[in-house]
Scaffold this motif. Structure first.
Motif, short mmCIF file in Angstrom:
data_model
loop_
_atom_site.label_atom_id
_atom_site.label_comp_id
_atom_site.label_asym_id
_atom_site.label_seq_id
_atom_site.Cartn_x
_atom_site.Cartn_y
_atom_site.Cartn_z
N LYS A 139 0.82 -1.21 0.00
CA LYS A 139 0.00 0.00 0.00
C LYS A 139 0.86 1.27 0.00
CE LYS A 139 -4.20 -1.86 2.07
NZ LYS A 139 -5.19 -1.77 3.19
N ARG A 140 2.11 1.12 0.42
CA ARG A 140 3.01 2.27 0.42
C ARG A 140 3.25 2.80 -0.98
NH1 ARG A 140 7.00 -0.16 2.41
NH2 ARG A 140 8.86 0.07 1.13
N PHE A 141 3.14 1.88 -1.97
CA PHE A 141 3.42 2.25 -3.36
C PHE A 141 2.24 2.12 -4.31
CE2 PHE A 141 7.80 0.73 -2.04
CZ PHE A 141 8.34 2.01 -1.93
N VAL A 142 1.24 1.33 -3.92
CA VAL A 142 0.14 1.02 -4.84
C VAL A 142 -1.21 1.21 -4.16
CG1 VAL A 142 -0.85 -0.73 -6.37
CG2 VAL A 142 1.61 -0.72 -5.95
N ARG A 143 -2.13 1.84 -4.89
CA ARG A 143 -3.51 1.99 -4.42
C ARG A 143 -4.46 1.59 -5.55
NH1 ARG A 143 -3.27 5.59 0.11
NH2 ARG A 143 -1.40 4.82 1.19
N GLN B 236 -7.43 3.15 -5.91
CA GLN B 236 -8.15 4.36 -6.29
C GLN B 236 -7.14 5.51 -6.35
OE1 GLN B 236 -11.35 4.59 -7.15
NE2 GLN B 236 -11.74 2.41 -6.72
N PRO B 237 -7.31 6.41 -7.29
CA PRO B 237 -6.34 7.52 -7.40
C PRO B 237 -6.56 8.59 -6.34
CG PRO B 237 -8.08 7.78 -9.02
CD PRO B 237 -8.35 6.48 -8.32
N ASN B 238 -5.50 9.28 -6.00
CA ASN B 238 -5.60 10.49 -5.18
C ASN B 238 -4.46 11.41 -5.57
OD1 ASN B 238 -3.24 9.82 -3.62
ND2 ASN B 238 -4.50 8.46 -2.35
N ASP B 239 -4.25 12.50 -4.84
CA ASP B 239 -3.27 13.49 -5.28
C ASP B 239 -1.83 12.99 -5.20
OD1 ASP B 239 -3.27 13.39 -2.53
OD2 ASP B 239 -3.16 15.56 -2.24
N LYS B 240 -1.59 11.89 -4.47
CA LYS B 240 -0.24 11.31 -4.40
C LYS B 240 -0.11 10.03 -5.21
CE LYS B 240 0.83 13.17 0.18
NZ LYS B 240 1.18 12.85 1.59
N PHE B 241 -1.23 9.50 -5.67
CA PHE B 241 -1.25 8.26 -6.46
C PHE B 241 -2.04 8.50 -7.75
CE2 PHE B 241 -0.20 6.85 -2.28
CZ PHE B 241 0.49 5.65 -2.41
N ILE C 226 -5.11 0.03 -10.77
CA ILE C 226 -3.81 0.06 -10.10
C ILE C 226 -3.16 1.43 -10.32
CG2 ILE C 226 -1.50 -0.95 -9.98
CD1 ILE C 226 -2.67 -3.58 -10.93
N TYR C 227 -2.94 2.13 -9.22
CA TYR C 227 -2.33 3.46 -9.27
C TYR C 227 -1.03 3.45 -8.45
CZ TYR C 227 -6.76 4.94 -11.21
OH TYR C 227 -7.87 5.06 -12.01
N ILE C 228 0.03 3.94 -9.07
CA ILE C 228 1.36 3.93 -8.47
C ILE C 228 1.65 5.28 -7.83
CG2 ILE C 228 3.81 3.47 -8.87
CD1 ILE C 228 1.95 1.09 -9.47
N LYS C 229 2.30 5.26 -6.69
CA LYS C 229 2.70 6.51 -6.03
C LYS C 229 3.55 7.34 -6.99
CE LYS C 229 4.46 8.16 -1.61
NZ LYS C 229 5.00 7.76 -0.30
N ASP C 230 3.22 8.61 -7.12
CA ASP C 230 3.89 9.48 -8.08
C ASP C 230 5.40 9.54 -7.84
OD1 ASP C 230 1.40 9.94 -9.15
OD2 ASP C 230 1.12 11.86 -8.15
N MET D 16 5.87 3.11 -14.53
CA MET D 16 6.15 4.49 -14.92
C MET D 16 4.85 5.21 -15.32
SD MET D 16 9.53 5.12 -14.87
CE MET D 16 9.90 6.36 -16.12
N GLY D 17 3.73 4.54 -15.13
CA GLY D 17 2.45 5.14 -15.50
C GLY D 17 2.05 4.87 -16.93
#
Length: 439
Positions: free
Chosen positions: A177-181, A183-188, A196-200, A299-300
């Motif tokens: 969870k430190r790197f992957v969520r 659902q998106p948010n302002d840091k992911f 799958i959303y990766i920490k920016d 890398m998104g």
């Protein structure tokens, strides 16, 4: 006297305009058009019979569920054919406008044209230290003096690959969870897949691990994909423009290559997108509409090592431009001098066949059998291209004025499917078009 001068001026002007018109028509003659193989001195029956035979065998042996082949000769598309289906359930037939995950073909269609243009503009010196353009390496004793040329020609001693997926997964297979969520948010906000959303900031971790990676003291040919993860950021910094925007504005859009791009799920293409692998590890389902390569996904979906998708015809436009040494349809995209330099073997004395990012034939390719050659025995020493892990392959041969595009999803249902290599399918098909000349 005045009338004679006026008449002379009008005649001279007309002659000049005629020359300009003829020159512009000649330049536009390199636009790809369709023609029968016989129009360019090739045996049509031989081509269709041989290619059909090879492709039928390949599908039967499960080298891939389906594929398509496009070949242009003398700026004319003389063969474009689809075979098989998207998957082995035979529900969706392969179509000529289908879009494929290009995998490592991205390397010469994505970052490479941008880097060549920067070289054209005097902003990228091939013999300067790579750290000049990626300052993060300036304080690394083993990397600070590596030249751009060495890095581009896979001659720098960099390790081939780092599996960054290991950094986002726990030993039990679950995602950190430190790197992957999900659902998106302002840091992911960096999207790797549907949910799958990766920490920016994960990109910085990638850059850091690459910086700390080992470099061999022995300078010999060793393929490395590491720096291709750096090129999007490097290009953005050097051009002042977002990487994908720069590519689209300077190359894809003016070429009319409308399907060339990253993250096709977000583009609303009318074209069908061919799936890749049934991923049981990271995505837990059939990978479709998003990049297959895990590093590019982290890398998104926008990277220099993989991530591009395209149709065969749009790839052909790009390769035709390269084969014309930088021009297409009357427009010059890159200088001839630059394209010739990048497509030249850089370190032949070190048994390195590579150009600058471009792949090249084996140094003794003409002496080898089909089984041992790369790409095909008859490909000229001046030819160049690249292959992709998903089963893609593009090649341009200026000597024979031949562009060859092969698109497949050999990684379906699993990357362990390797019969495309066992039977040397892509080279076998390519060789047919050299054998088919009747002139």
């Amino acid at each position: 006297m005045g009338k004679r001068i006026l008449t002379y001026f009008l005649l001279a002007s007309t002659a000049f305009l005629n020359v300009q018109f003829l020159n512009s028509q000649a330049l536009k003659s390199d636009l790809l058009t369709y023609a029968n193989p016989s129009a360019v001195g090739m045996d049509s029956l031989y081509i269709h019979a041989k290619v059909d035979s090879i492709m039928t065998m390949a599908i039967k042996e499960e080298a891939f569920p389906g594929a398509q082949v496009l070949v242009a000769k003398n700026s004319k598309i003389i063969f474009h054919k689809a075979y098989g289906f998207h998957t082995y359930d035979s529900l969706q037939a392969v179509g000529l406008t289908d879009i494929y995950d290009l995998a490592s073909v991205t390397k010469i269609i994505g970052p490479l044209p941008a880097l060549m243009k920067l070289h054209d503009q005097g902003k990228l010196n091939l013999d300067a230290p790579f750290s000049t353009y990626w300052p993060d390496w300036k304080n690394r004793r083993d990397k600070k003096d590596l030249s751009v040329r060495e890095v581009f020609a896979h001659q720098a001693g960099l390790i081939p690959y780092i599996i960054f997926l290991q950094d986002v997964m726990k030993k039990n297979g679950s995602l950190k969870k430190r790197f992957v969520r999900h659902q998106p948010n302002d840091k992911f906000s960096s999207r790797a897949y549907d949910n799958i959303y990766i920490k920016d900031k994960f990109k910085k971790k990638i850059y850091r691990k690459i910086k700390r990676s080992k470099v061999s003291d022995i300078k010999k040919y060793k393929y490395s994909g590491l720096t291709f993860l750096l090129y999007p950021e490097m290009i953005s910094q050097m051009t002042g423009t977002d990487y994908e925007t720069y590519l689209t504005q300077n190359f894809y859009a003016p070429l009319g290559a409308t399907t060339l791009g990253f993250k096709p799920k977000t583009k609303n293409y009318p074209n069908n997108i061919v799936p890749t692998e049934l991923d049981t590890l990271f995505r837990h389902g059939l990978t479709k509409n998003w990049v297959h390569d895990e590093n590019a996904a982290l890398m998104g979906g926008v990277s220099g090592n993989a991530g591009l998708f395209a149709s065969a015809t749009d790839l052909a436009k790009m390769m035709q431009m390269y084969m014309n040494y930088g021009s297409y349809g009357g427009k010059r995209y890159l200088s001839e001098e630059t394209v010739r330099e990048f497509t030249r073997v850089q370190y032949p004395d070190n048994e390195n066949r590579r150009g600058l990012i471009f792949d090249k034939p084996e140094l003794n390719n003409g002496e080898l059998t089909l089984a041992d050659s790369y790409p095909a025995p008859s490909a000229s020493p001046e030819s160049f291209g690249h292959s992709g892990f998903t089963g893609t392959f593009v090649w341009a041969d200026p000597t024979h004025e031949l562009v060859y595009i092969f698109l497949s999803n050999r990684v379906y249902p699993s990357r362990t499917h390797s019969n495309i290599y066992k039977y040397n399918i892509r080279s076998a098909v390519q060789e047919v078009f050299y054998e088919a000349n009747v002139n």
